[in-house]
Design a protein around this motif. Structure first.
Motif, PDB file in Angstrom:
ATOM      1  N   ARG A 195      58.981  49.484  45.184  1.00 45.64           N
ATOM      2  CA  ARG A 195      58.021  48.781  44.752  1.00 45.64           C
ATOM      3  C   ARG A 195      56.664  48.706  44.892  1.00 45.64           C
ATOM      4  O   ARG A 195      55.945  48.836  46.289  1.00 45.64           O
ATOM      5  CB  ARG A 195      58.349  47.270  44.353  1.00 45.64           C
ATOM      6  N   TYR A 196      56.332  49.016  44.391  1.00 43.77           N
ATOM      7  CA  TYR A 196      54.484  49.528  44.987  1.00 43.77           C
ATOM      8  C   TYR A 196      53.177  48.641  44.321  1.00 43.77           C
ATOM      9  O   TYR A 196      53.446  48.695  43.347  1.00 43.77           O
ATOM     10  CB  TYR A 196      54.032  51.159  45.077  1.00 43.77           C
ATOM     11  N   VAL A 197      53.136  47.689  45.271  1.00 39.13           N
ATOM     12  CA  VAL A 197      51.120  47.337  44.302  1.00 39.13           C
ATOM     13  C   VAL A 197      50.018  47.812  45.205  1.00 39.13           C
ATOM     14  O   VAL A 197      49.872  47.643  46.026  1.00 39.13           O
ATOM     15  CB  VAL A 197      51.190  45.982  44.568  1.00 39.13           C
ATOM     16  N   SER A 198      48.676  48.087  44.634  1.00 34.55           N
ATOM     17  CA  SER A 198      47.902  48.503  44.749  1.00 34.55           C
ATOM     18  C   SER A 198      47.039  47.838  45.493  1.00 34.55           C
ATOM     19  O   SER A 198      47.182  46.435  45.452  1.00 34.55           O
ATOM     20  CB  SER A 198      47.029  49.676  44.040  1.00 34.55           C
ATOM     21  N   ALA A 199      46.089  48.008  46.115  1.00 34.86           N
ATOM     22  CA  ALA A 199      44.850  46.892  46.972  1.00 34.86           C
ATOM     23  C   ALA A 199      43.910  46.873  45.856  1.00 34.86           C
ATOM     24  O   ALA A 199      43.901  47.047  44.827  1.00 34.86           O
ATOM     25  CB  ALA A 199      44.261  47.628  48.233  1.00 34.86           C
ATOM     26  N   VAL A 200      43.249  45.775  46.104  1.00 36.95           N
ATOM     27  CA  VAL A 200      42.631  44.560  45.488  1.00 36.95           C
ATOM     28  C   VAL A 200      42.092  44.395  45.974  1.00 36.95           C
ATOM     29  O   VAL A 200      42.064  43.699  46.896  1.00 36.95           O
ATOM     30  CB  VAL A 200      43.270  43.470  44.833  1.00 36.95           C
ATOM     31  N   ARG A 201      40.457  43.589  44.845  1.00 38.67           N
ATOM     32  CA  ARG A 201      39.442  42.855  45.906  1.00 38.67           C
ATOM     33  C   ARG A 201      38.475  41.860  45.070  1.00 38.67           C
ATOM     34  O   ARG A 201      39.113  41.604  43.588  1.00 38.67           O
ATOM     35  CB  ARG A 201      38.079  43.547  46.493  1.00 38.67           C
ATOM     36  N   ASP A 202      37.989  41.014  45.981  1.00 43.15           N
ATOM     37  CA  ASP A 202      38.033  39.565  45.377  1.00 43.15           C
ATOM     38  C   ASP A 202      36.603  40.494  44.589  1.00 43.15           C
ATOM     39  O   ASP A 202      36.162  41.217  44.285  1.00 43.15           O
ATOM     40  CB  ASP A 202      36.904  39.193  46.240  1.00 43.15           C
ATOM     41  N   ASP A 203      36.553  39.223  43.135  1.00 43.02           N
ATOM     42  CA  ASP A 203      36.605  39.711  41.493  1.00 43.02           C
ATOM     43  C   ASP A 203      34.792  39.145  42.388  1.00 43.02           C
ATOM     44  O   ASP A 203      33.662  39.061  40.776  1.00 43.02           O
ATOM     45  CB  ASP A 203      36.745  38.561  40.645  1.00 43.02           C
ATOM     46  N   ASN A 204      34.167  38.640  43.087  1.00 41.12           N
ATOM     47  CA  ASN A 204      32.861  38.084  43.357  1.00 41.12           C
ATOM     48  C   ASN A 204      32.283  38.535  44.367  1.00 41.12           C
ATOM     49  O   ASN A 204      32.425  38.776  45.035  1.00 41.12           O
ATOM     50  CB  ASN A 204      32.753  35.920  43.418  1.00 41.12           C
ATOM     51  N   ASP A 205      31.357  39.654  43.229  1.00 39.75           N
ATOM     52  CA  ASP A 205      30.461  40.282  44.464  1.00 39.75           C
ATOM     53  C   ASP A 205      28.965  39.826  44.789  1.00 39.75           C
ATOM     54  O   ASP A 205      28.588  40.714  45.989  1.00 39.75           O
ATOM     55  CB  ASP A 205      30.262  41.744  43.654  1.00 39.75           C
ATOM     56  N   ALA A 206      28.626  38.752  44.216  1.00 35.73           N
ATOM     57  CA  ALA A 206      27.772  37.642  44.706  1.00 35.73           C
ATOM     58  C   ALA A 206      27.857  37.133  46.228  1.00 35.73           C
ATOM     59  O   ALA A 206      27.100  36.857  46.889  1.00 35.73           O
ATOM     60  CB  ALA A 206      27.322  37.065  43.806  1.00 35.73           C
ATOM     61  N   ALA A 207      28.987  36.636  46.099  1.00 37.07           N
ATOM     62  CA  ALA A 207      29.775  35.958  47.379  1.00 37.07           C
ATOM     63  C   ALA A 207      30.696  36.657  48.191  1.00 37.07           C
ATOM     64  O   ALA A 207      31.190  37.437  47.985  1.00 37.07           O
ATOM     65  CB  ALA A 207      30.598  34.423  46.715  1.00 37.07           C
ATOM     66  N   THR A 208      30.273  36.196  49.596  1.00 32.99           N
ATOM     67  CA  THR A 208      31.118  36.888  50.679  1.00 32.99           C
ATOM     68  C   THR A 208      32.168  35.559  50.827  1.00 32.99           C
ATOM     69  O   THR A 208      32.455  34.508  51.278  1.00 32.99           O
ATOM     70  CB  THR A 208      30.301  37.338  51.595  1.00 32.99           C
ATOM     71  N   PHE A 209      33.995  36.080  51.041  1.00 28.87           N
ATOM     72  CA  PHE A 209      34.811  35.623  51.896  1.00 28.87           C
ATOM     73  C   PHE A 209      35.712  35.948  52.841  1.00 28.87           C
ATOM     74  O   PHE A 209      34.793  37.076  53.085  1.00 28.87           O
ATOM     75  CB  PHE A 209      35.471  35.269  50.471  1.00 28.87           C
ATOM     76  N   ALA A 210      35.924  34.793  54.180  1.00 25.93           N
ATOM     77  CA  ALA A 210      36.206  35.963  54.870  1.00 25.93           C
ATOM     78  C   ALA A 210      37.296  36.810  54.119  1.00 25.93           C
ATOM     79  O   ALA A 210      38.034  37.743  55.563  1.00 25.93           O
ATOM     80  CB  ALA A 210      37.758  34.493  55.875  1.00 25.93           C
TER      81      ALA A 210
END
Length: 992
Positions: free
Chosen positions: A904-919
Motif C-alpha cells: 500500500r502506498y500513499v504519496s507525499a503531501v504538503r501544507d495547503d497554506n503557502d502564505a504561512a509557515t508551519f514546523a
C-alpha cells in the motif's frame, strides 16, 4: 455461461479461481458473480436495475470479493478493506477518537461520506445518526459475498447521495448449512486486540422453493491509549524557533491544573514588581498561590496520553432473511437486522478558560478576588495595585476588590478524564415481493423501515455556572459579606461563595490557584454528567418493473426498468439541560436538532445493445432518468445519465458515462441546533503590520481591537497565540439549503489481449463538478476572507471581547461555490500457472492505483478563494489528499494453500497554506507491506494468518490545528497513516 463470463471479465478469473485467493478486482467488473450466473443467463450489476448477460458496464466497477475480505486482518470491520482501495479516503475509523463516535464510514473520492450512497443488495440501509450516514460496522461482514464500488453519479438509478458513486454490499443468497467464523488481531506490542466471532445457519425448504438464513455476531475491540506509542504519548505544539522559522516543541495545553493567566502589558507594568515577574505577561500559579513565568515546555499540561489511539468497541449483530416462492409470479421475502454498538471515546480532563463556549459566546475573563486567602501575599498586593489602577467603568471598577484577567486556563485533573459512552441500538426491517409476471417482465417491490437510537452519556464535564459561582468569593462574618478582610475577625472572615442562591445549592469556593489545591468538595460541586439522546428513522417504499429482453436489435436484448419510490427521513437529537443551555465545559454543548423531509420519485432506465459479434465485437448504449419531488427547499429536481461501450475487437473495449446527480441536504445539515467546534485561532491582527503605522492598523481598529493592544507587540502576539486564544466556532443548520447538483463523467478502456491469457489492464478518467456544495465556509476561510480580502461581511462573523481577543466565530451550513475534482484510475491483473513451483499452482499479480489531478474547493460563492487540495493537507483541506495512491498484491498458491503480499502506498503531501509557515510543511510518502497465508483443510476448515504493516512504519508527526499546527489528532492523521504499528491476525472458518 461460466466460460463466457471468465472470458469477458477482466477480474473474475482472479477472484473466483481457487488458485487466487485474494486478488482484488481492479477493473470495472464484479468478481464472484459465478453463483449468480449459474441461476440465470443474466445478472444484475451494481449501477443498474436491468439484468444483463455480462457484468461489464459503461461506468467502472471495482469489486472486492470474500477471499480478499478474508485476508484483511480478519475483516472484523469492513472499512479496513475498503480503505485499502486508492479510490477511498479514510474518514472515521477505529482510530478516530476526537472527533470520533465509534462508527466507520466510507468516503469515495474524498468528497465526504455523505456523497457516496451505501446500499445492501441494491437497497438503502440504516443511518446511524441525523447525518444520514451508514455505519459500515452494522453490515455483517461474514454475510458479504462481495462489495461493488461504482464510480460516478448514480442518482438517476438510485436517487440522492450517489454523487461520487455507489457502494453496494452484496450478501450471500440461498445459504445452506452452518458456518462459524472467528478472528483475532493483536499488535506486536501486545495491545489493540480485536476478537470477532460469528455464526451463520441457513437451509432451503420445500425442495428449494424457500430459504431461511440467520446470523449472529459478536465483536470486542480493546482500546489503546496514546501513551502506548512513542509518537503520541506527549503533545506537540507548533511554536516559533528562536533561530527563525517554526519548530515542534513538547508542549501541551496551557490549561493545566495549576491555572495559567495572561496579563495585559498595562497590568504587568503595574503589578509585575509585586509578583516578582517584571514585564512578563504569561504567568501561572505555584502551589503556594504565588505566580511565576509560564513556560510551554515545562508548565503546559500533557493532554495526549489519556486519549484513545484505538477506540474500544463492543458490538452485537443479528441478521436474518427468508424467502419463499409461492409461484414464479409471487416470491415474498423478508429480512431484518439488529445491532447494538457500544463505544467509548476518552479525552483529557476538562479544560475551562476564556475561550470556553458559554451561552451564545465564550466564558471570557477570570474574575479574581484580590484579597483571596488562596493567593500568596505578594499576589494579593499586585492584584490590589491593578484594582486601584483601573479607570474604566462597568466591569472594571476601581477599588471594588476584584480584577478581571482576560485570558486564563484551568483543568479539572482531579475529576478525571472526559468519557463519551455511546450505546447505539439500530434495527432494520425489509418486506417485499418479487416475481416473473410473464412476457419477460419482472417486478420487485418492498418496504423498508430502519430506526437508530443512541444514548450518549458523558462523564467528566463541569457546570460553568457552578464554576463561576465557586470562584466568585467573599469573606463572611455572620450576616456581613465583603470582598475585603473583615476587620476584627480572625483571618478576615470565612471565605464563601458570593452568591446566596449558590451557597444554598451547596457552592464551595474553588481554589484553582496552584496544582492540587482544589478540594474534593469543590470538585464534587463542579462535576456533572450529561446526556444526548438521538433517534433517526428512514422509510422507503419502492416498486420497479424490469424487462431485460424487450426486443433485440441484433446485439442482444434491449433492457428497460421503470419504477417509483417514496422515502422519508426524520431525526432528532435531544441534549439535556446542561448541553442545550451551554452550561457545560468538557464536551461541546449543542442545541436540539429535529426535523425531517420526504421525497417522491419516478425513474426509468434503458440499456440498448446494438451490435454483438458483428462488424465490431460490441456496441451498446444506456440511459437513465429520475424525477424527485422533495417536501423541502430542493422541490422538484431531475437527474439523468447516459453512456455506452464499444469494442472494435474482443481484446479491447472503450466506455464512457455522463450523468447529472444530486444530493439533498441531510437532516443534520438542515436542522442542526447550535453547537461548537474548535478549529484554531484565525487572528490576522497579531503581527507587525497591525502596529501603529502598519498597513492593517486602521482595519484592525475597526474590528474592535483597542489601540493600546495594537501598540504593544506582546499584546498583539498574544491575540494570535493559539495556546492562549482558541475561540469556539459556532455551527448550525440551514433549513433553506438547496440540493447539490453534480456533473460527472468517466471515459476509459479495458485491454484483455487474447495472446496473453490472464492479463488485463483498465484505465479510466473521471471528472466530478459539484454546484451548491453543502458545507460550512470553514473557520480558516473566514479568516482569509476577513483579514486577507478584508470583506467586512466575513469579519462580522467574528466576535471579540473588550481586550480585542476573538471569542466567537459563526460558521453556518451553506451552499458553497462548489467543488471540482478529477483523476485517473489504473488497474492491472495478471495470472499465470506455475506448475514448476507447486502442482496446479498459480501466480497472480494485481495493481490498483489512483492519480488525483485536481481537487479544488470554492468555499464562498462569488469569491476568488479556492482551496486547491490535490496533494495537500492542512487547516483548509483537512486530512491529506495525496496525488497518488496504490495497492498492489502478489499471490502464489494452489487450491489449498496460498501466500499473498500487499503493498500500500500513499504519496507525499504538503501544507495547503503557502502564505504561512508551519514546523511541518511536508509529509513524506508512506509504504505499508502486508503478508497473508491461507490454508484449506478439506472442505470444512479455512485458516488464515497474516501480518499488517510488516516493517512497522511509523506515522509522520506534526502538531494539531488547536496546538498551532495543521494536523488532526494524536500528533498525526490517524485515519490516513498507520498508528498502531505491526500487527498480526489469525482467522478460522468452519463449515458444516
Amino acid at each position: 455461461m461460466k466460460s463466457l463470463l471468465r472470458t469477458r471479465l477482466c477480474t473474475t478469473t482472479l477472484l473466483v479461481s481457487g488458485a487466487l485467493l485474494a486478488m482484488p478486482a481492479m477493473a470495472q467488473d464484479a468478481g464472484p458473480v459465478e453463483s449468480v450466473a449459474q441461476e440465470s443467463d443474466t445478472v444484475v450489476v451494481t449501477g443498474s436495475r436491468i439484468a444483463r448477460p455480462d457484468v461489464e458496464t459503461a461506468a467502472p466497477i471495482t469489486s472486492v470479493g470474500p477471499l480478499e475480505i478474508a485476508q484483511q486482518a480478519g475483516s472484523a470491520n469492513i472499512e479496513n478493506v475498503l480503505n485499502d482501495l486508492p479510490q477511498f479516503t479514510p474518514t472515521t475509523t477505529a482510530v478516530s477518537n476526537n472527533p470520533g463516535g465509534g462508527v466507520a464510514t466510507a468516503n469515495l473520492r474524498a468528497l465526504g461520506a455523505a456523497r457516496n450512497l451505501v446500499l445492501v443488495d441494491g437497497r438503502r440501509y440504516m443511518s446511524y445518526s441525523v447525518s444520514q450516514l451508514v455505519d459500515l460496522n452494522t453490515i455483517p461482514s461474514a454475510l458479504i459475498e462481495r462489495v461493488d464500488v461504482v464510480t460516478g453519479g448514480r442518482s438517476a438509478v438510485y436517487g440522492s447521495d450517489a454523487i461520487s458513486g455507489v457502494l453496494n454490499f452484496i450478501t450471500k443468497k440461498d445459504f445452506q448449512g452452518a458456518q462459524l467464523n472467528s478472528s483475532y488481531t493483536i499488535t506486536e506490542r501486545g495491545d489493540s486486540a480485536i476478537w470477532d466471532i460469528n455464526g451463520t445457519i441457513g437451509a432451503n425448504v420445500d425442495g428449494g422453493r424457500g430459504n431461511v438464513v440467520a446470523h449472529v455476531g459478536y465483536l470486542k475491540r480493546r482500546g489503546t491509549f496514546a501513551a502506548a506509542r512513542d509518537f503520541s504519548r506527549v503533545a506537540y505544539t507548533d511554536a516559533a524557533n528562536p533561530a527563525g522559522g517554526r519548530q515542534l516543541i513538547v508542549a501541551g495545553s496551557p490549561s493545566g491544573p495549576q491555572t495559567r493567566v495572561l496579563l495585559s502589558s498595562a497590568q504587568a507594568a503595574v503589578a509585575g514588581g509585586f509578583f516578582g515577574t517584571g514585564s512578563t505577561t504569561n504567568l501561572d500559579f505555584n502551589r503556594d498561590g504565588s505566580l511565576g513565568a509560564y513556560i510551554d515546555t515545562t508548565d503546559s499540561y500533557n493532554f495526549a496520553p489519556v486519549n484513545y489511539l484505538q477506540v474500544p468497541q463492543e458490538r452485537w449483530l443479528m441478521s436474518m432473511s427468508a424467502n419463499y416462492e409461492v409461484s414464479p409470479a409471487f416470491v415474498p421475502y423478508i429480512e431484518g437486522q439488529f445491532v447494538n454498538n457500544r463505544v467509548t471515546t476518552e479525552l483529557a480532563a476538562t479544560p475551562i478558560g476564556n475561550s470556553t463556549p458559554f451561552g451564545n459566546s465564550s466564558l471570557g475573563a477570570l474574575r479574581v478576588q484580590t484579597n483571596s486567602p488562596f493567593l500568596a501575599a505578594n499576589v494579593r498586593a499586585g492584584l490590589n495595585a491593578i484594582d486601584q489602577a483601573e479607570t474604566t467603568s462597568g466591569l472594571d471598577v476601581r477599588g471594588d476588590g476584584y480584577v478581571r484577567l482576560t485570558s486564563f486556563g484551568y483543568r479539572t485533573v482531579p475529576l478525571g478524564p472526559r468519557q463519551n459512552n455511546d450505546d447505539r441500538n439500530a434495527y432494520r426491517v425489509v418486506a417485499g415481493a418479487r416475481g416473473d409476471i410473464g412476457s419477460g417482465w419482472d417486478y420487485d417491490g418492498y418496504y423498508m423501515y430502519a430506526r437508530t437510537r443512541n444514548a450518549q452519556r458523558q462523564n467528566g464535564n463541569i457546570s460553568i455556572s457552578n464554576f463561576l459561582a465557586s470562584i466568585n468569593t467573599v469573606f463572611q462574618s455572620g450576616t456581613t459579606f465583603s470582598p475585603f478582610p473583615i476587620a476584627g475577625v480572625a483571618n478576615g472572615g470565612t471565605l464563601v461563595c458570593a452568591d446566596a442562591s449558590a451557597r444554598a445549592a451547596g457552592c464551595v469556593p474553588s481554589n484553582i490557584f496552584g496544582e492540587g489545591n482544589i478540594s474534593s468538595a469543590a470538585i464534587n460541586y463542579l462535576a456533572i454528567g450529561a446526556t444526548n439522546l438521538e433517534e433517526y428513522e428512514t422509510e422507503v417504499a419502492s416498486f420497479a418493473l424490469t424487462n431485460s429482453n424487450l426486443f433485440d436489435l441484433g446485439g442482444g436484448g434491449v433492457g428497460i426498468a421503470v419504477g417509483a419510490e417514496w422515502r422519508r427521513e426524520n431525526g432528532a437529537v435531544q441534549p439535556d439541560q446542561f448541553l442545550s443551555s451551554g452550561n457545560v465545559a468538557g464536551f461541546n454543548p449543542g442545541r436540539p436538532t429535529a426535523g425531517g423531509y420526504s421525497v417522491r420519485e419516478v425513474f426509468g432506465e434503458l440499456n440498448v445493445p446494438v451490435v454483438r459479434d458483428g462488424f465490431i465485437h460490441l456496441l451498446e448504449f444506456n440511459a437513465a432518468g429520475r424525477i424527485s419531488d422533495y417536501s423541502n427547499a430542493p422541490g422538484t429536481v431531475g437527474t439523468y445519465a447516459f453512456g455506452g461501450r464499444v469494442a472494435p475487437i474482443k481484446d479491447i473495449s472503450f466506455r464512457g458515462q455522463y450523468s447529472r446527480a444530486i444530493r439533498g441536504p441531510s437532516v443534520n445539515e438542515l436542522f442542526l441546533g447550535n453547537t461548537v467546534s474548535f478549529s484554531g485561532n484565525i487572528e490576522g491582527c497579531g503581527g507587525a503590520t497591525a502596529a501603529p503605522g502598519g498597513s492593517l492598523y486602521n482595519f484592525c481598529l475597526q474590528q474592535g481591537i483597542p489601540a493600546a493592544v495594537l501598540a504593544s507587540a506582546t499584546d498583539r502576539a498574544n491575540l494570535a497565540n493559539a495556546t492562549i486564544v482558541n475561540p469556539p466556532t459556532f455551527l448550525g443548520g440551514n433549513a433553506n439549503l438547496r440540493e447539490e447538483a453534480a456533473t460527472t463523467w468517466t471515459v476509459g478502456g479495458v485491454l484483455s489481449p487474447s495472446f496473453l491469457p490472464g492479463f488485463s489492464v483498465t484505465v479510466d478518467y473521471w471528472n466530478i463538478r459539484i454546484k451548491n456544495y453543502i458545507s460550512r465556509v470553514g473557520t480558516a476561510n473566514i479568516g482569509t476572507a476577513c483579514f486577507t480580502n478584508q470583506i467586512q461581511a466575513f469579519c462580522n462573523l467574528i466576535t471579540r471581547n473588550a481586550a480585542g481577543q476573538i471569542e466567537r466565530i459563526d460558521d453556518r451550513n451553506a451552499n458553497s461555490g462548489g467543488l471540482k475534482t478529477s483523476g485517473i484510475d489504473v488497474g492491472a491483473n495478471y495470472s499465470i500457472r506455475t506448475d514448476s513451483l507447486f502442482e496446479n499452482s498459480r501466480i497472480g499479480l494485481s495493481f490498483n492505483g489512483t492519480w488525483l489531478e485536481k481537487y479544488d474547493f470554492t468555499p464562498v460563492v462569488g469569491l476568488s478563494i479556492v482551496n486547491q487540495c490535490a496533494g495537500r493537507f492542512g487547516r483548509n483541506c483537512g486530512a491529506p489528499t495525496p496525488k497518488w495512491k496504490h495497492s498492489a498484491r502478489v499471490t502464489l498458491g494452489d487450491d489449498g494453500t496460498r501466500f499473498s503480499a500487499q503493498w500500500r502506498y500513499v504519496s507525499a503531501v504538503r501544507d495547503d497554506n503557502d502564505a504561512a509557515t508551519f514546523a511541518v510543511e511536508r509529509l513524506p510518502s508512506a509504504s505499508y507491506v502486508d503478508l497473508t497465508a491461507s490454508f484449506n483443510v478439506g472442505d470444512t476448515v479455512d485458516f488464515n494468518v497474516g501480518v499488517s504493516n510488516l516493517f512497522d512504519k511509523q506515522p509522520p508527526i506534526l502538531a494539531s490545528a488547536q496546538s498551532g499546527g495543521s494536523g488532526e489528532q494524536s500528533n498525526t492523521f490517524p485515519t490516513v497513516y498507520d498508528v498502531l504499528g505491526r500487527s498480526f491476525f489469525v482467522s478460522t472458518r468452519l463449515k458444516f
